[in-house]
Design an enzyme around this catalytic site. Structure first.
Site, short mmCIF file in Angstrom:
data_model
loop_
_atom_site.label_atom_id
_atom_site.label_comp_id
_atom_site.label_asym_id
_atom_site.label_seq_id
_atom_site.Cartn_x
_atom_site.Cartn_y
_atom_site.Cartn_z
N CYS A 8 28.04 36.84 -5.01
CA CYS A 8 27.49 36.21 -3.81
C CYS A 8 28.60 36.15 -2.75
O CYS A 8 29.73 36.58 -3.00
CB CYS A 8 27.00 34.82 -4.17
SG CYS A 8 25.86 34.12 -2.96
N CYS A 80 22.81 37.68 -2.72
CA CYS A 80 22.69 37.48 -1.27
C CYS A 80 22.90 38.82 -0.58
O CYS A 80 23.55 39.71 -1.13
CB CYS A 80 23.67 36.42 -0.77
SG CYS A 80 25.38 36.96 -0.67
N CYS A 87 29.39 44.89 -1.61
CA CYS A 87 29.71 44.98 -3.03
C CYS A 87 30.81 46.03 -3.22
O CYS A 87 30.68 47.17 -2.77
CB CYS A 87 28.48 45.35 -3.84
SG CYS A 87 28.73 45.22 -5.62
#
Length: 132
Positions: A8, A80, A87
């Site tokens: 997140c 999220c 990422c």
């Protein structure tokens, strides 16, 4: 034991709560959580919800990616949109999925209760299906 990373933005509510739920209820699966830019603290409402359900563990804390980047995970789950978009690349190929949830930070306690229920009913079945 399968390992999943919950990723997140701040690692203060959604990912911490998901980590606790997975560790409590998905047998044979171990979760850790991290933040793209970790806030450094667990939201008090998130902690309270987990305590109320008896699944809070003192080892849960807001972590940076550096703390978990070199671990061998079987699955990375972004919870999220910011984490999905940013990422990082991991040292080895890892399956990634996105299951987004609204950030309750700044909302009342009931928003955290709803998040707990959503994580339990929406996220856990997907992880179980992928890793079993």
């Amino acid at each position: 034991m399968k390992k999943v990373l919950i990723l997140c933005s701040g690692n203060s509510c959604r990912s911490i709560m998901a980590e606790a739920l997975i560790n409590a209820f998905l047998e044979g699966i171990q979760a850790k959580s991290s933040g793209v830019k970790a806030s450094g603290e667990v939201n008090p409402h998130a902690k309270h919800v987990l305590e109320e359900h008896g699944i809070w563990d003192a080892s849960y804390h807001s972590k940076t990616l550096d703390e978990v980047l070199n671990e061998d995970f079987d699955l990375v789950v972004t919870v999220c949109d910011h984490a999905k978009e940013t990422c990082p690349m991991f040292p080895r190929a890892i399956e990634k999925i996105h299951v987004g949830f609204k950030d309750p930070d700044g909302d009342n306690y009931e928003a955290f209760v709803r998040l707990y229920e959503q994580l339990n009913s929406q996220l856990l079945p997907k992880i179980k299906q992928i890793l079993e």
